[in-house]
Write an enzyme that holds these catalytic residues in place. Structure first.
Site, PDB file in Angstrom:
ATOM      1  N   SER A 129      -2.983  -7.623   4.082  1.00 25.93           N
ATOM      2  CA  SER A 129      -3.308  -6.286   5.295  1.00 25.93           C
ATOM      3  C   SER A 129      -4.411  -6.726   5.612  1.00 25.93           C
ATOM      4  CB  SER A 129      -3.806  -5.063   3.919  1.00 25.93           C
ATOM      5  OG  SER A 129      -4.643  -4.301   4.824  1.00 25.93           O
TER       6      SER A 129
ATOM      7  N   HIS B  30       0.917  -6.014   6.002  1.00 24.16           N
ATOM      8  CA  HIS B  30       0.103  -4.422   5.698  1.00 24.16           C
ATOM      9  C   HIS B  30      -0.337  -3.940   6.834  1.00 24.16           C
ATOM     10  CE1 HIS B  30       0.717  -2.021   3.203  1.00 24.16           C
ATOM     11  NE2 HIS B  30      -0.550  -1.590   3.199  1.00 24.16           N
TER      12      HIS B  30
ATOM     13  N   ASP C 189      -2.144  -1.624   7.185  1.00 25.75           N
ATOM     14  CA  ASP C 189      -3.532   0.386   6.638  1.00 25.75           C
ATOM     15  C   ASP C 189      -3.910   1.074   7.862  1.00 25.75           C
ATOM     16  OD1 ASP C 189      -3.768  -1.828   3.972  1.00 25.75           O
ATOM     17  OD2 ASP C 189      -2.871  -0.055   3.898  1.00 25.75           O
TER      18      ASP C 189
ATOM     19  N   MET D  26      -5.074   4.759   8.102  1.00 23.89           N
ATOM     20  CA  MET D  26      -5.655   6.019   7.499  1.00 23.89           C
ATOM     21  C   MET D  26      -6.659   7.183   8.216  1.00 23.89           C
ATOM     22  SD  MET D  26      -8.547   3.691   5.612  1.00 23.89           S
ATOM     23  CE  MET D  26      -7.618   2.439   4.465  1.00 23.89           C
TER      24      MET D  26
ATOM     25  N   HIS E  73       1.590   1.212   6.160  1.00 24.36           N
ATOM     26  CA  HIS E  73       1.540   2.413   5.043  1.00 24.36           C
ATOM     27  C   HIS E  73       0.264   3.407   5.901  1.00 24.36           C
ATOM     28  CE1 HIS E  73      -0.927   2.926   0.968  1.00 24.36           C
ATOM     29  NE2 HIS E  73      -0.596   3.806   1.548  1.00 24.36           N
TER      30      HIS E  73
ATOM     31  N   MET F  53      -1.103   6.845   4.795  1.00 24.00           N
ATOM     32  CA  MET F  53      -2.256   7.202   3.990  1.00 24.00           C
ATOM     33  C   MET F  53      -2.824   8.765   4.712  1.00 24.00           C
ATOM     34  SD  MET F  53      -4.772   4.083   2.349  1.00 24.00           S
ATOM     35  CE  MET F  53      -3.722   2.575   3.724  1.00 24.00           C
TER      36      MET F  53
ATOM     37  N   MET G 276       0.329   2.011  -5.680  1.00 24.49           N
ATOM     38  CA  MET G 276      -1.270   1.662  -5.582  1.00 24.49           C
ATOM     39  C   MET G 276      -1.455   1.746  -6.988  1.00 24.49           C
ATOM     40  SD  MET G 276      -1.489   2.111  -2.504  1.00 24.49           S
ATOM     41  CE  MET G 276      -2.880   1.558  -1.975  1.00 24.49           C
TER      42      MET G 276
ATOM     43  N   GLY H 134      -8.098   3.705   0.519  1.00 25.92           N
ATOM     44  CA  GLY H 134      -9.176   4.443   1.180  1.00 25.92           C
ATOM     45  C   GLY H 134     -10.268   2.459   1.436  1.00 25.92           C
ATOM     46  N   PHE H 135     -10.110   1.954   0.461  1.00 20.92           N
ATOM     47  CA  PHE H 135     -10.822   0.980   1.167  1.00 20.92           C
ATOM     48  C   PHE H 135     -10.590   0.200   0.529  1.00 20.92           C
ATOM     49  CE2 PHE H 135     -14.476   3.292   2.919  1.00 20.92           C
ATOM     50  CZ  PHE H 135     -14.257   5.021   2.445  1.00 20.92           C
ATOM     51  N   GLY H 136     -10.330  -1.364   1.345  1.00 15.67           N
ATOM     52  CA  GLY H 136      -9.926  -3.069   0.275  1.00 15.67           C
ATOM     53  C   GLY H 136     -11.190  -2.918  -0.154  1.00 15.67           C
ATOM     54  N   GLY H 137     -10.961  -4.417  -1.073  1.00 17.61           N
ATOM     55  CA  GLY H 137     -11.779  -4.611  -1.325  1.00 17.61           C
ATOM     56  C   GLY H 137     -12.239  -4.384  -3.400  1.00 17.61           C
TER      57      GLY H 137
ATOM     58  N   ASP I 129      -0.566  -2.581  -4.517  1.00 18.11           N
ATOM     59  CA  ASP I 129      -1.373  -3.008  -3.015  1.00 18.11           C
ATOM     60  C   ASP I 129      -2.580  -2.214  -3.288  1.00 18.11           C
ATOM     61  OD1 ASP I 129      -1.585  -0.697  -0.325  1.00 18.11           O
ATOM     62  OD2 ASP I 129      -3.406  -2.115  -0.832  1.00 18.11           O
TER      63      ASP I 129
HETATM   64  C1  DX5 Z   1      -6.515   0.811   0.336  1.00 19.88           C
HETATM   65  C2  DX5 Z   1      -5.834  -0.119   1.737  1.00 19.88           C
HETATM   66  C3  DX5 Z   1      -5.768  -1.758  -0.035  1.00 19.88           C
HETATM   67  C4  DX5 Z   1      -5.991  -2.840   1.404  1.00 19.88           C
HETATM   68  C5  DX5 Z   1      -6.058  -4.422   0.208  1.00 19.88           C
HETATM   69  O1  DX5 Z   1      -6.051   1.823   0.867  1.00 19.88           O
HETATM   70  O2  DX5 Z   1      -4.460  -0.036   1.219  1.00 19.88           O
HETATM   71  O3  DX5 Z   1      -5.799  -1.907  -1.134  1.00 19.88           O
HETATM   72  O4  DX5 Z   1      -4.296  -2.601   2.180  1.00 19.88           O
HETATM   73  O5  DX5 Z   1      -7.373  -4.144  -0.063  1.00 19.88           O
HETATM   74  P1  DX5 Z   1      -7.480  -5.338  -0.939  1.00 19.88           P
HETATM   75  O6  DX5 Z   1      -8.561  -5.558  -0.017  1.00 19.88           O
HETATM   76  O7  DX5 Z   1      -8.246  -4.861  -2.633  1.00 19.88           O
HETATM   77  O8  DX5 Z   1      -6.761  -6.383  -0.797  1.00 19.88           O
HETATM   78 ZN    ZN Z   2      -1.858  -0.462   1.812  1.00 20.52          ZN
END
Ligand code: DX5
Ligand code: ZN
Length: 221
Positions: free
Chosen positions: A9, A38, A40, A42, A71, A73, A142, A147-150, A180
């Site tokens: 991503s 991927h 993302d 938003m 993806h 969102m 999911m 909404g956020f990575g990490g 994901d």
């Molecule tokens: C959530 C995103 C994240 C991203 C990957 O909204 O879809 O999941 O793709 O996130 P991490 O950093 O957890 O791999």
């Molecule tokens: Zn995603």
């Protein structure tokens, strides 16, 4: 059982140079391999964050042969699928949670020449997407609240992954089962054991000291 696919991503890449983040994924792809990235997307409504839109996807498209796993969102994804298809998305996945014509939108995605996917959040029961299983190319379960990575991996999603995989086997369906959020080599292995085959990794991939080794380990799951 589908061969594993890694879908890095670029949400976790440098947003001042997403072309470089996409190229980092491209450089790992073996010749003739259909490698995924991927994307993302938003809207600040369905999820409390904003990322990038069709114009960014269109800018990345000409310089990349990657499979754009897009993806959405979004609260109103049906309003944007034409724009993302035109921008060069290869697969467009939409969430089951907002109230719109899911079946009609999934059909429209295919009419536009893209693969389609249905997405469910950690708190959404598998039954919510069961009616759509025969009309999708991908189900995305999911493993974090989007909404956020990490974020940290939600282990409570594992039984839902197994349920969806069981339906897939029982009904001889051919959709890919993607996860994901909080996916690293360890959680990917847990998800693979539960029935997943397509792995979105943002933070873990872009932070990896050896991304090629990371990709090889996912491919070997
Ligand atoms: C959530 C995103 C994240 C991203 C990957 O909204 O879809 O999941 O793709 O996130 P991490 O950093 O957890 O791999
Ligand atoms: Zn995603």
């Amino acid at each position: 059982m589908f061969a594993p696919i890694l879908a890095p991503s670029i949400l976790a890449a440098d947003h001042a140079n997403l072309a470089a983040g996409t190229a980092a994924v491209e450089n790992l792809a073996r010749p003739q391999e259909l490698a995924w990235v991927h994307l993302d997307i938003m809207d600040g409504h369905f999820v409390p964050n904003l990322s990038f839109g069709p114009q960014t996807v269109a800018a990345l498209r000409p310089n990349s042969r990657l499979f754009f796993d897009t993806h959405l969102m979004l609260d109103e994804p049906h309003r944007y699928i034409e724009a993302f298809a035109k921008a060069g998305a290869d697969l467009i996945s939409i969430h089951i949670e907002p109230d719109y014509d899911h079946a009609g939108t999934l059909a429209r995605i295919r009419e536009l020449g893209c693969k389609n996917g249905i997405v469910l959040n950690p708190g959404t029961p598998a039954a919510a997407i069961e009616p759509h299983l025969a009309r999708v190319d991908l189900v995305l379960a999911m493993t974090v609240q989007p909404g956020f990575g990490g974020q940290s991996f939600r282990r409570d999603v594992l039984p839902k992954i197994t349920q969806i995989d069981t339906w897939r086997r029982e009904r001889s369906l051919a959709f890919r089962l993607e996860v994901d959020g909080g996916i690293d080599l360890d959680t990917a292995a847990e998800c693979r054991a539960a029935g997943a085959d397509t792995f979105v990794a943002g933070t873990s991939f872009f932070a990896a000291a050896d991304r090629a080794a990371f990709a090889a380990k996912i491919a070997a799951l």
